[in-house]
Design a protein around this motif. Structure first.
Motif, PDB file in Angstrom:
ATOM      1  N   GLU A  39      -6.527  81.502  96.690  1.00 13.56           N
ATOM      2  CA  GLU A  39      -6.689  80.223  96.006  1.00 13.56           C
ATOM      3  C   GLU A  39      -5.333  79.607  95.660  1.00 13.56           C
ATOM      4  O   GLU A  39      -4.405  80.308  95.282  1.00 13.56           O
ATOM      5  CB  GLU A  39      -7.499  80.457  94.730  1.00 13.56           C
ATOM      6  N   ILE A  40      -5.260  78.287  95.779  1.00 12.66           N
ATOM      7  CA  ILE A  40      -4.079  77.536  95.359  1.00 12.66           C
ATOM      8  C   ILE A  40      -4.511  76.653  94.192  1.00 12.66           C
ATOM      9  O   ILE A  40      -5.434  75.843  94.344  1.00 12.66           O
ATOM     10  CB  ILE A  40      -3.502  76.704  96.510  1.00 12.66           C
ATOM     11  N   PRO A  41      -3.897  76.830  93.014  1.00  8.67           N
ATOM     12  CA  PRO A  41      -4.300  76.049  91.835  1.00  8.67           C
ATOM     13  C   PRO A  41      -4.181  74.550  92.057  1.00  8.67           C
ATOM     14  O   PRO A  41      -3.338  74.087  92.822  1.00  8.67           O
ATOM     15  CB  PRO A  41      -3.318  76.514  90.748  1.00  8.67           C
ATOM     16  N   GLU A  42      -5.015  73.787  91.344  1.00  5.55           N
ATOM     17  CA  GLU A  42      -5.018  72.334  91.481  1.00  5.55           C
ATOM     18  C   GLU A  42      -3.860  71.667  90.762  1.00  5.55           C
ATOM     19  O   GLU A  42      -3.207  70.785  91.311  1.00  5.55           O
ATOM     20  CB  GLU A  42      -6.333  71.756  90.949  1.00  5.55           C
ATOM     21  N   LYS A  43      -3.584  72.069  89.522  1.00  3.72           N
ATOM     22  CA  LYS A  43      -2.556  71.415  88.708  1.00  3.72           C
ATOM     23  C   LYS A  43      -1.164  71.919  89.084  1.00  3.72           C
ATOM     24  O   LYS A  43      -0.974  73.109  89.318  1.00  3.72           O
ATOM     25  CB  LYS A  43      -2.800  71.674  87.229  1.00  3.72           C
TER      26      LYS A  43
END
Length: 122
Positions: A39-43
C-alpha cells in the motif's frame, strides 16, 4: 561486505539489496513510501513517514537507527512540498545529517518521494 534484505521493510521493487554494509558504513538503497503490504498512503505527510519508517526498519536490521544517519538524499517530484516534507523530517531526525533534496520528474511506482541514506556505526 554484507548485503541486507529486511523482512521488516517492503520488498525491493528491483534487483537490489535494501542495504549494503561496508565496514562501519551502511548504504541504504532508495526507499519509496510503500508499506510492507504494498500500500502507498494517500496523504503526503503519511508518505514521508512511510519512507522514513522503511529506512528505520532497514537500519534496525543491522543494529542501527536514524541517529546513525550521516547523509540523506531525497528525491521529490514536487519541490513545492519541500516545507511540508521538512516538517515531517524534523520529527524523525533530531540530529541533522548532511542532506540534499533533488527535484525529479519521475520515480518508481509513480510515487512522489524517495529517500536513500548513508549511516555510520561508531
Amino acid at each position: 561486505m554484507k548485503f541486507v534484505i529486511s523482512e521488516n521493510a517492503p520488498k525491493p521493487v528491483g534487483p537490489y539489496s535494501h542495504a549494503v554494509v561496508v565496514e562501519n558504513f551502511v548504504f541504504v538503497s532508495g526507499q519509496i513510501p510503500m508499506r510492507k503490504n504494498g500500500e502507498i498512503p494517500e496523504k503526503f505527510e503519511e508518505r514521508v513517514e512511510a519512507v522514513i519508517e522503511n529506512v528505520r526498519a532497514i537500519l534496525n536490521e543491522v543494529g542501527l537507527d536514524l541517529e546513525n544517519v550521516v547523509k540523506v538524499t531525497v528525491y521529490l517530484k514536487d519541490l513545492s512540498k519541500f516545507n511540508e516534507f521538512n516538517e515531517v523530517y524534523e520529527k524523525y531526525f533530531k540530529k541533522k545529517p548532511a542532506r540534499v533534496v533533488v527535484g525529479v520528474s519521475e520515480l518508481p511506482k509513480g510515487v512522489d518521494i524517495e529517500m536513500e541514506v548513508v549511516a555510520f556505526r561508531s
